[in-house]
Design an enzyme around this catalytic site. Structure first.
Site, short mmCIF file in Angstrom:
data_model
loop_
_atom_site.label_atom_id
_atom_site.label_comp_id
_atom_site.label_asym_id
_atom_site.label_seq_id
_atom_site.Cartn_x
_atom_site.Cartn_y
_atom_site.Cartn_z
N GLY A 7 0.85 -1.20 0.00
CA GLY A 7 0.00 0.00 0.00
C GLY A 7 0.88 1.25 0.00
N ILE A 12 -0.17 7.11 3.84
CA ILE A 12 0.70 6.62 4.93
C ILE A 12 1.88 5.85 4.33
CG2 ILE A 12 0.85 5.05 6.91
CD1 ILE A 12 -2.02 5.83 7.60
N ARG A 92 -19.21 1.64 9.69
CA ARG A 92 -17.97 1.02 10.15
C ARG A 92 -17.91 -0.44 9.72
NH1 ARG A 92 -14.84 2.97 14.31
NH2 ARG A 92 -14.69 1.02 15.41
N ILE A 121 -1.77 -1.81 9.71
CA ILE A 121 -2.17 -0.42 9.95
C ILE A 121 -3.63 -0.21 9.53
CG2 ILE A 121 -1.52 2.00 9.53
CD1 ILE A 121 0.76 0.14 10.69
N HIS A 178 -8.67 0.91 19.03
CA HIS A 178 -8.35 2.15 18.32
C HIS A 178 -9.69 2.61 17.73
CE1 HIS A 178 -6.53 5.08 15.72
NE2 HIS A 178 -6.92 4.46 14.62
#
Ligand code: NAP
Length: 313
Positions: A7, A12, A92, A121, A178
């Protein structure tokens, strides 16, 4: 040390590639993406080489599409940042389902060709870390997620700003999901070694407001600048450095718990772990207050519910 970033064409992944290329203990970076983004990867690689020349740093960077994952072979750590971001209409659960498929495919194809540490991540990160653990078949010490490390850093910033102290003097920890059910541990929060609740100005610390801001920080950054990359990428570098140098630091990552905290097991969640060359060397069996435990159980149940919903994907 060789590191692969899946990715790497994303926000990121690209900043992470740049930051890791500058680290002295990294000599080889694999930037991997879908074939449609290969030319973008080439461009990022050229840009990073310019930056390395300016700083007098050397590293080999290779770019690859994801059609042949054997290129990952020999990577000490493989960092998985691929995933779709949540857009306005998406629940979500929709996000979890879509990203679970991506994480499943990469976890399977990576574990077929090499034995690496898989660092997740992709959000929702606790659910995705568990998915990666199951689908890769790797040992539990080898698979971990960024968890609440970034949230802990955000809490640290708020504390340092309020008390007007150097950020390096603040120690704190947020555990759990998280996400909305994260659990800040005031019992593990100190400035210069002094428990925060014993500091003179503590009664004026706007705790609830600060925690709300920490919970919404990611969303707010995305609203303001369409993505958050410097914070997450820098947080990831902390972990990679800790593994590369076998630092044995106690950090808060999403890791598989097997009864270490109040007998809870069968889940990946943000907990204090000792991080070293083997990856997760130990989940630290902390004792937390009854109130904190109640909140932590809420996190556990939320993550488990999502894990169940993406189990069959
Ligand atoms: P981004 O800029 O949108 O990049 C996403 C990356 O995923 C790109 O490389 C993209 O490849 C790839 N991708 C998208 N759909 C894919 C698919 N179906 N199959 C394979 N690859 C696909 O996102 P970002 O801002 O870098 O964020 C990456 C992930 O990190 C997201 O899930 C985000 O929610 C998460 N995140 C986690 C934390 C944390 O603390 N854990 C913090 C921030 C963000 P293309 O270039 O080919 O489209």
């Amino acid at each position: 040390m060789k590191v692969s970033i899946i990715g790497a064409s994303g926000k990121i992944g690209s900043v992470l590639s740049y930051l890791l290329a500058k680290e002295p203990y990294i000599n080889h970076i694999n930037m991997i993406s879908r074939s449609k983004s290969l030319s973008k990867l080439e461009g990022i690689k050229m840009d990073i080489y310019d930056a390395l020349a300016a700083s007098g740093t050397d590293a080999d960077i290779e770019v690859h599409d994801d059609s042949d994952m054997s290129v990952v072979e020999g990577s000490e750590i493989t960092i998985l940042t691929s995933g779709i971001p949540r857009n306005g209409n998406m629940s979500r659960l929709d996000l979890a389902k879509k990203n679970a498929e991506i994480v499943k495919n990469y976890s399977r194809s990576i574990s077929k060709v090499c034995d690496t540490k898989l660092f997740v991540i992709t959000n929702p990160v606790d659910v995705m870390t568990y998915k990666a653990l199951i689908e890769s078949g790797y040992e539990k010490n080898q698979v971990f997620g960024l968890g609440t490390h970034l949230d802990s850093m955000r809490f640290k910033v708020a504390i340092a700003k309020f008390f007007g102290v150097h950020i390096g003097d603040v120690r704190t920890r947020i555990i759990g999901e998280h996400g909305d059910t994260m659990v800040p541990l005031l019992s593990a929060t100190a400035i210069g070694g002094i428990p925060i609740c014993r500091l003179p100005n503590f009664e004026n610390f706007p705790y609830e407001k600060v925690i709300d801001a920490v919970k919404n920080c990611g969303k707010k950054i995305i609203d303001l600048k369409n993505g958050s990359e410097y914070g997450p990428a820098s947080a990831i570098v902390n972990i990679v450095k800790c593994i590369a140098n076998d630092e044995k630091r106690l950090l808060t990552l999403s890791a598989y718990v097997d009864g270490e905290i109040d007998g809870i097991n069968g889940i990946c969640i943000g907990v204090p772990v000792k991080v070293g060359r083997k990856g997760i060397e130990e989940v630290v069996p902390i004792k937390i207050s009854n109130k904190e435990l109640e909140m932590f159980m809420h996190s556990v149940n939320t993550i488990k519910e999502y894990c169940k919903k993406v189990e069959k994907i």
